[in-house]
Write an enzyme that holds these catalytic residues in place. Sequence first.
Site, mmCIF file in Angstrom:
data_model
loop_
_atom_site.group_PDB
_atom_site.id
_atom_site.type_symbol
_atom_site.label_atom_id
_atom_site.label_comp_id
_atom_site.label_asym_id
_atom_site.label_seq_id
_atom_site.Cartn_x
_atom_site.Cartn_y
_atom_site.Cartn_z
ATOM 1 N N LYS A 1 0.843 -1.258 -0.005
ATOM 2 C CA LYS A 1 0.023 0.025 -0.128
ATOM 3 C C LYS A 1 0.634 1.187 -0.092
ATOM 4 C CE LYS A 1 -1.954 -1.572 3.455
ATOM 5 N NZ LYS A 1 -2.966 -2.065 4.655
ATOM 6 N N ASP B 1 -5.889 -5.935 10.320
ATOM 7 C CA ASP B 1 -7.300 -5.289 10.348
ATOM 8 C C ASP B 1 -8.324 -6.257 9.946
ATOM 9 O OD1 ASP B 1 -6.387 -5.465 7.586
ATOM 10 O OD2 ASP B 1 -6.736 -3.382 7.145
#
Length: 477
Positions: A178, A214
């Site tokens: 990311k 997450d």
Amino acid sequence: MRLVVTLRSRQAVGPRAQISRIKMLDVEVRELMQAFVLSDYQVQEVYSRFCAEIAKGLKRSTHVQANTKCFPTYVQDLPTGDEMGKYLALDLGGTNFRVLLVSLKGHHDATVESQIYAVPKDLMVGPGVELFDHIAECLARFVEKHDMRNSHLPLGFTFSFPCEQIGLKEAILVRWTKGFGCPGVEGEDVGRLLHEAIQRRGDVEIAVVAILNDTTGTLMSCAHRNADCRVGVIVGTGCNACYVEDVANVDLLHPDFKRTQRQVLVNAEWGAFGESGQLDFLRTEYDREVDDTSINKSEQLFEKMTSGMYLGRLVRLVLIRAIQRKVLFKLSNRREHFATAMQKNEDVFETRYISEIESDSFPEFPKTRSIITELFGLEKASVEDCQKIRYICECVSKRAATLVAIGVSGLINRISNRRIVVGMDGSVYRYHPKFDAYMRYTMHKLVKSDKEFDIMLSEDGSGRGAALVAAVASKTK
Ligand code: BGC
């Protein structure tokens, strides 16, 4: 118990709905987007390849070659809803970093206070020590502000990158994703790096009791509200899933680990799927260009077709091609200028525009027109151009949702429960008007017929989930 399963309006998303709208469009834009429209055969083929890859990831003998690493999380207990206590949580994984104070109140209830801190771009690729010093500084500021300097609260760290967990609070970063790329962190235990940064400051005393992904946080926070939740998925800046696997199928658990339950949560890390070529038969020239210009070329190929960091970039490349081929802005003599405007920077077409354009009203297209004005300085775009841009966005987001649905179906079909709820979070899923409906359409084709599934939107998985992991960990102790 409050039922939070999202009952979103079913929207027409099947081939018929699509076709009637597309008939209005000219054949050129359909041709341009053909490569993004997946056939049933392609869907089935990706499904089989995905399932095979998950099986490979779980097995010690094939794990090294697998793209989807299926890391055991060392979380075995799902929450019961009666967890109590105050916990600190950190959430690092996208463009922002958050510090949270979570109060679990029993009765499936929790409150969360949080503070968002930006992660400056240079810290995302600068030395790892500086990133962790920044995290520790934000944590100290938060603790100070809430007058908790001496409260010794346990802390759960949601660190949303691929990590090989050695235990609940030891997690070795395998690779950055990311857009992060801080040297000195890959191969290291991020729990230790955080601990050392806290020690360097010396002004707060906080014990890191759990490190989690997450997706694990999402699964836990949804399971806290709905006991049928067995899968947690993020479609945000990145894309990934976690699910409940039978311990007997997980070869990689540390031999000393006390198996308290028959199940363990597994972080699939499915963003890496496709790195051995399994998706090459689908990948378009645009996918290849997005990959070529990324800082992690040849990595995270499934993520690059599904997540918020890349969907806007894909649409941007298609728009450039559409302008050059006179599919868009046919009659304008400023086409070259429009193409140049799009070439300026790779993030000029933000992923959130896709959601705005797909939720726009026909034939006025107020949001689409204002985006066109912002991007190209063009005041009165034609209805046809707005429709074409919407169709381009639809094809890119529908393919993303279809791929995510393939993965979710593969995981659901591995789990023995008859009824399974999927907890979802992430900006793409949350804000896109049809992502949920697109997903369900494909899931209805792939999930075994003897199963029932539903999808629920997570409420603060990274914060509440971190507190819940910390809480169930201390219960188990
Ligand atoms: C990371 C995952 C994470 C996902 C969603 C991916 O880039 O590899 O660990 O769960 O992003 O944040």
